[in-house]
Design an enzyme around this catalytic site. Structure first.
Site, short mmCIF file in Angstrom:
data_model
loop_
_atom_site.label_atom_id
_atom_site.label_comp_id
_atom_site.label_asym_id
_atom_site.label_seq_id
_atom_site.Cartn_x
_atom_site.Cartn_y
_atom_site.Cartn_z
CE LYS A 22 108.17 72.41 36.48
NZ LYS A 22 107.62 72.38 35.11
CG ASN A 23 107.00 76.35 34.74
OD1 ASN A 23 107.53 75.25 34.53
ND2 ASN A 23 105.71 76.48 34.99
#
Ligand code: UD1
Length: 427
Positions: A22-23
């Site tokens: 995600k990041n």
């Protein structure tokens, strides 16, 4: 609003695919602003935050197309194309829902010479200022104005000149914004004390594939030689080391075993060290990481720190696992000031955790008990799921939307490991 029901006490065993990070995705997506050619990102996780970012990019006039998303597949492929930017404003409504929207500031400024982004404000885990993002952009030659809850960054005519900046504290997001602003600056930029997280390396690798010239990738000092333009690229998002660590804790608390497909040990060494210190077997395999917990869990002492230290994003999940250790663990949170909100909920499940300022002492207990719980952020919610997997009887974790922000199809993946979990609508 959905909730997840967990009937705990089952030993987990099996193989679980780890999604794209995600990041990393949240800093690779805004790179589409830096080129008028198509950018194709593979292995993007299917998450609410990614959908939100896609929506934000669409608002700027960027077209997004999705391919390869059969319902049974994890991940997807997105092509972003920005021959023309129609708006350089990130409005309050979108930024409020997703803090990572601030990551459009640097690349939008680089592309358009001007960017306006709503100030993100605080969030559940702390105050989270953006002063370092702004100071770094100023050092690269931007003029910054704050008015009516918005930040406006303006480059001089002809674009950002580039410059030198040494970060007083390590910030992942501020490092990302500075890198994305510097890659097309007119001159050279030197950034010191930058974050070294693997997601930053992923960002630098994508930008290099797009034609950027970056020296020192993976170290705390970067030299960026600005290039006049970047071209399109096709790039695979790295695996999610936090998701992998979370499933490792889930398997371990049940005394189980798991193969974390696609997880890479070299990107999660501090987590692996903590797991091994707790008595968990962790072995790299061709397809990913093998985890097994066949003896009692041992207590550990851990302080969160910027990479390569122990990730603050793993603190809650490790704490949940340590609730079942034989002895007292000591965890210290040094990155965010308010990141123990899972503690009262874990204690309601029979854990014995005491906090004092930044430190939490986790006294291991022989058994946890199911309860109705809810958490106010993503990783805290996952810690409650992990505790629920080992608890007697039923646990209900409310506000599933936190988990949907960061865990792709959580209940499906837990089911692959043999957990008894179910998603139901909340009344
Ligand atoms: C990123 C991650 C988040 C992770 C965090 C720390 C993303 C989308 N989010 O958040 O999951 O928990 O790194 O690993 O990648 N700070 C300032 N001024 C600033 C910026 C930060 O004082 O301008 C402080 C923060 O309040 C915090 C510390 O610096 O205490 C580190 O924050 P930072 O690394 O910037 O976190 P994010 O990039 O927001």
């Amino acid at each position: 609003m959905d909730k997840i029901i967990i009937r705990g006490g089952k030993r987990l065993s099996g193989t679980v695919p780890i999604s794209g990070a995600k990041n990393a995705a949240l800093t690779l997506l805004p790179c589409a602003l830096l080129t008028d050619e198509p950018l194709t990102l593979r292995n993007l996780p299917r998450l609410a935050d990614i959908d939100g970012f896609q929506h934000l990019m669409n608002q700027f006039g960027i077209s997004t197309t999705i391919a390869g998303s059969r319902p049974e597949d994890f991940g997807r492929v997105m092509t972003l194309e920005a021959p023309r930017i129609t708006s350089n404003v990130a409005p309050y409504d979108l930024v409020r829902k997703m803090r990572a929207s601030i990551l459009v500031l640097g690349p939008m400024l680089a592309r358009m010479g001007e960017a306006t982004v709503s100030l993100p404000g605080g969030c559940a885990i702390g105050n989270r200022p953006i002063d370092l993002h702004l100071k770094a952009l100023e050092a690269l030659g931007a003029q910054i104005e704050l008015a009516s809850g918005y930040v406006r960054a303006i480059a001089p005519d002809g674009g950002l000149p580039g410059g030198r900046y040494s970060f007083p504290i390590v910030s992942v997001g501020a490092t990302e914004n500075a890198i994305m602003a510097a890659v097309t600056a007119r001159g050279k930029s030197t950034l010191q004390n930058v974050a070294r997280e693997p997601e930053i390396v992923d960002l630098c690798n994508l930008l290099t594939a797009m034609g950027a010239e970056i020296e020192g990738i993976g170290t705390s000092g970067l030299t960026i030689h600005g290039v006049p333009r970047l071209h399109g690229a096709t790039y695979r998002v790295m695996s999610d080391r936090i998701e992998a660590g979370s499933y490792a804790c889930a398997a371990a608390i049940t005394g189980g075993e798991a193969v974390l497909k696609n997880a890479r040990i070299e990107e999660m060494e501090s987590t692996v060290q903590a797991l091994r210190d707790a008595g968990v077997t962790v072995e790299p395999r061709a397809e990913g990481l093998y985890i097994a917990a066949d003896g009692p869990l041992r207590p550990v002492t851990i302080s969160t720190a910027p990479y390569p230290g122990f990730a603050t994003d793993m603190q809650a999940q490790l704490m949940a696992m340590l609730c079942r250790a034989e002895g007292s663990s000591v965890l210290t949170e040094t990155i965010f000031e308010n990141r123990y909100m899972h503690v009262p909920e874990l204690n309601r499940m029979g854990a014995h955790i005491e906090t004092s300022g930044r430190t939490a002492i986790v006294h291991g207990v022989p058994q946890l008990s199911g309860a109705e719980v809810m958490a106010t952020d993503l990783r805290a919610s996952m810690s409650l799921v992990i505790a629920g997997l080992a608890a007697q009887e039923e646990t209900q974790v409310h506000r599933l939307y936190h988990l949907d922000r960061g865990y792709e199809r959580l209940e499906e993946k837990l089911s692959l490991l043999g957990a008894d979990v179910e998603r139901v609508g909340d009344d």
